[in-house]
Each structure stands twice: as C-alpha cells, then as structure tokens.
Design an enzyme around this catalytic site. Structure first.
Site, PDB file in Angstrom:
ATOM      1  N   LEU A  85       0.818  -1.207   0.000  1.00  0.00           N
ATOM      2  CA  LEU A  85       0.000   0.000   0.000  1.00  0.00           C
ATOM      3  C   LEU A  85       0.854   1.259   0.000  1.00  0.00           C
ATOM      4  O   LEU A  85       1.688   1.456   0.897  1.00  0.00           O
ATOM      5  CB  LEU A  85      -0.938  -0.006   1.209  1.00  0.00           C
ATOM      6  CG  LEU A  85      -1.903   1.185   1.319  1.00  0.00           C
ATOM      7  CD1 LEU A  85      -2.844   1.222   0.125  1.00  0.00           C
ATOM      8  CD2 LEU A  85      -2.684   1.106   2.631  1.00  0.00           C
ATOM      9  N   ASP A  86       0.644   2.119  -1.020  1.00  0.00           N
ATOM     10  CA  ASP A  86       1.305   3.413  -1.137  1.00  0.00           C
ATOM     11  C   ASP A  86       2.832   3.306  -1.156  1.00  0.00           C
ATOM     12  O   ASP A  86       3.532   4.263  -0.800  1.00  0.00           O
ATOM     13  CB  ASP A  86       0.873   4.354   0.001  1.00  0.00           C
ATOM     14  CG  ASP A  86      -0.582   4.765  -0.128  1.00  0.00           C
ATOM     15  OD1 ASP A  86      -1.133   4.665  -1.237  1.00  0.00           O
ATOM     16  OD2 ASP A  86      -1.166   5.180   0.895  1.00  0.00           O
ATOM     17  N   GLU A  87       3.363   2.158  -1.578  1.00  0.00           N
ATOM     18  CA  GLU A  87       4.810   1.981  -1.586  1.00  0.00           C
ATOM     19  C   GLU A  87       5.326   1.553  -2.953  1.00  0.00           C
ATOM     20  O   GLU A  87       6.434   1.044  -3.077  1.00  0.00           O
ATOM     21  CB  GLU A  87       5.231   0.972  -0.510  1.00  0.00           C
ATOM     22  CG  GLU A  87       4.971   1.458   0.907  1.00  0.00           C
ATOM     23  CD  GLU A  87       5.467   0.474   1.962  1.00  0.00           C
ATOM     24  OE1 GLU A  87       6.183  -0.468   1.601  1.00  0.00           O
ATOM     25  OE2 GLU A  87       5.138   0.668   3.144  1.00  0.00           O
TER      26      GLU A  87
END
Length: 284
Positions: free
Chosen positions: A226-228
């Site tokens: 997530l979001d990486e």
C-alpha cells in the site's frame, strides 16, 4: 504534404557498449529521423535505459520486426508506439473530485494528450461532472463481501474500453493483490506524503497538530504494498504556523493535482521506465 509518422521507442537492457550505436544505426538504416533521445546507465544495477522519439520510416509493423530481430543481441526489452495513438485511460475515483476535475480540464485544454475512456467510482456523486464532459460513468459499489466481484467488473471495463492506463484519482479503496498484479506497470495512484507520515483519518489535521513545515503528494505505480509502489513524481508546498487545517487541505489538493497530472503525462509520453522498485523518468 503529409508529415511523416512519429514514434516513441523505449528500451532497457544490460549496460554494455554498442547499444546506442545499434539503435541509431537501425533507425538511420530505415530512413528515420531522431527528434529526441535520452538515455541513462544505472551503474548500480548495471542496466541501460533509453527513450527515442523519431519520425519517418517504413511503418510500425516493419519497425517492430526490425527491433525484435535486434533485441536478442542485447537481451533488450523494448516498446514502440505511434505518437498518433493516444493512450486510453480509465479513472477510478470516490467522492473527492479535485484530481478528476483537474485531469478532465487538462484533457479539454489539450494540455494532456490522453483519451479518458471512462470513469469508475464506488459512489454515484461524480456522475454529473463526468457525464457533462461526455464520458461514461460506471457506479460500482464495493463492500468487503463484494470486492472480488467488483474488481472483476473493473477488469472487464479495462478490457472493454481497451484501456492502457488506470488512474486512481483519490479512489479511497485498497486494491487487492490480484488486481494490483494484473495492472502492474499500468496503474497510477496519488496520495499525500508528509514528514513525518500521517495515516488514517484527517491526515492534514494530524499534520497541523504536529506543526509540519512541508506538505506534499506522491504519484506512484500501484503495487500490493500500500502506497509503496515505484515513485513517478512528488510535489511539495511549504507551510507554517499561520496556516489552518483547512488551508493545509486546500494546498494539499493543489499538490496532489500537480503530482498526478505530471505522472499521467510522463507515463502517457512513455517517459517513465521501471527499474525494479524505482523509476527512470525522462522529462522534457
């Protein structure tokens, strides 16, 4: 007199002598004229990246065949696209409309050379905005129980509209690992980015309470982490004690729009090449 067709070639391969000479020689041999050329050799990963925009030549099929014949000599991965073919984009959004509205305006004003094929949302709120721009709107509600079915419908729309890129323009749902894998390298997300990082509800209010001096946004490729995912672009704005939480929210919307628009534009122009967990970006 008709202008010659223009193409964009992107490639990556192990870094070794002769790649540029081979590519430019092939293009010259086929009567192509190079308009723009950028390259980068990653000394750490020992990998070479290149983007070439050129005009003329015998046509896309013959050029593809010529590069396919060259590729094994350099263990090369390449992609060739006719500039005249606009990338087709599916936008996913929830209730926040600023990023969607910004992308719609940039397309209308011809500042962003893409075709928005459709908009998908888990809420009905942005149907009027979307349809006023003559774009199909698909309301696909989602719950934990219906998530697999809803994501299957999203994939069906990607296939139906022949979508090249999916843009999560403040789509407030986490994509499953399976969907992330199926959209690998062709889905872009935008999220706020602070130092330190604030997760959960009202991140701008959390940032205000901690007295941050910079707020920002990050546009990245979607992965199961997530979001990486690999970062394409980031934008920041300086703030101080005089700014209210509402000021930070408003400024945050602006930097989110800027970062996302640049990422979508660079991807559409094939200026972004994946290099493991990071990207090589060849901006104008």
């Amino acid at each position: 007199m008709t202008s010659p067709a223009e193409y964009i070639l992107t490639l990556s391969c192990p870094d070794r002598p002769g790649v540029v000479a081979a590519v430019s020689g092939l293009l010259a041999g086929h009567g192509c004229n190079i308009i723009e050329s950028q390259q980068f050799g990653d000394r750490v990963g020992q990998r070479f990246f290149m983007r070439v925009q050129f005009a003329g030549g015998p046509g896309e099929d013959e050029l593809n065949a010529a590069f396919a014949a060259l590729a094994p000599d350099f263990a090369m991965e390449f992609k060739l696209r006719d500039v005249a073919r606009k990338p087709r984009v599916l936008i996913m959004v929830s209730k926040f409309d600023h990023c969607l509205n910004d992308l719609l305006y940039r397309v209308r004003s011809k500042a962003l050379d893409i075709e928005i094929a459709a908009v998908v949302s888990n809420h009905p709120d942005l149907r009027p905005l979307t349809q006023s721009n003559g774009i199909d709107y698909h309301h696909l509600p989602v719950t934990p129980e219906t998530k697999p079915k809803q994501e299957a419908e999203v994939l069906a729309l990607v296939e139906h509209y022949q979508v090249d890129l999916v843009v999560l323009a403040r789509y407030m749902q986490v994509l499953s690992e399976d969907l992330c894998e199926k959209l690998a390298g062709r889905a872009i997300n935008i999220h706020h980015s602070f130092l330190p990082s604030f997760k959960g509800a009202k991140p701008y209010h959390q940032a205000h309470n901690r007295g941050v001096k910079l707020i920002g946004a990050t546009a990245h490729y979607v992965t199961a982490d997530l979001d990486e995912g690999p970062i394409i672009e980031q934008e920041v704005a300086r703030v101080n004690h005089s700014h209210s939480p509402e000021d930070l929210v408003a400024m945050g919307r602006d930097v989110e729009c800027l970062a996302l628009a640049r990422a979508v534009r660079w991807h559409a122009e094939q200026r972004v090449l994946l290099d493991g967990h990071k990207t090589i970006v060849f901006p104008r």
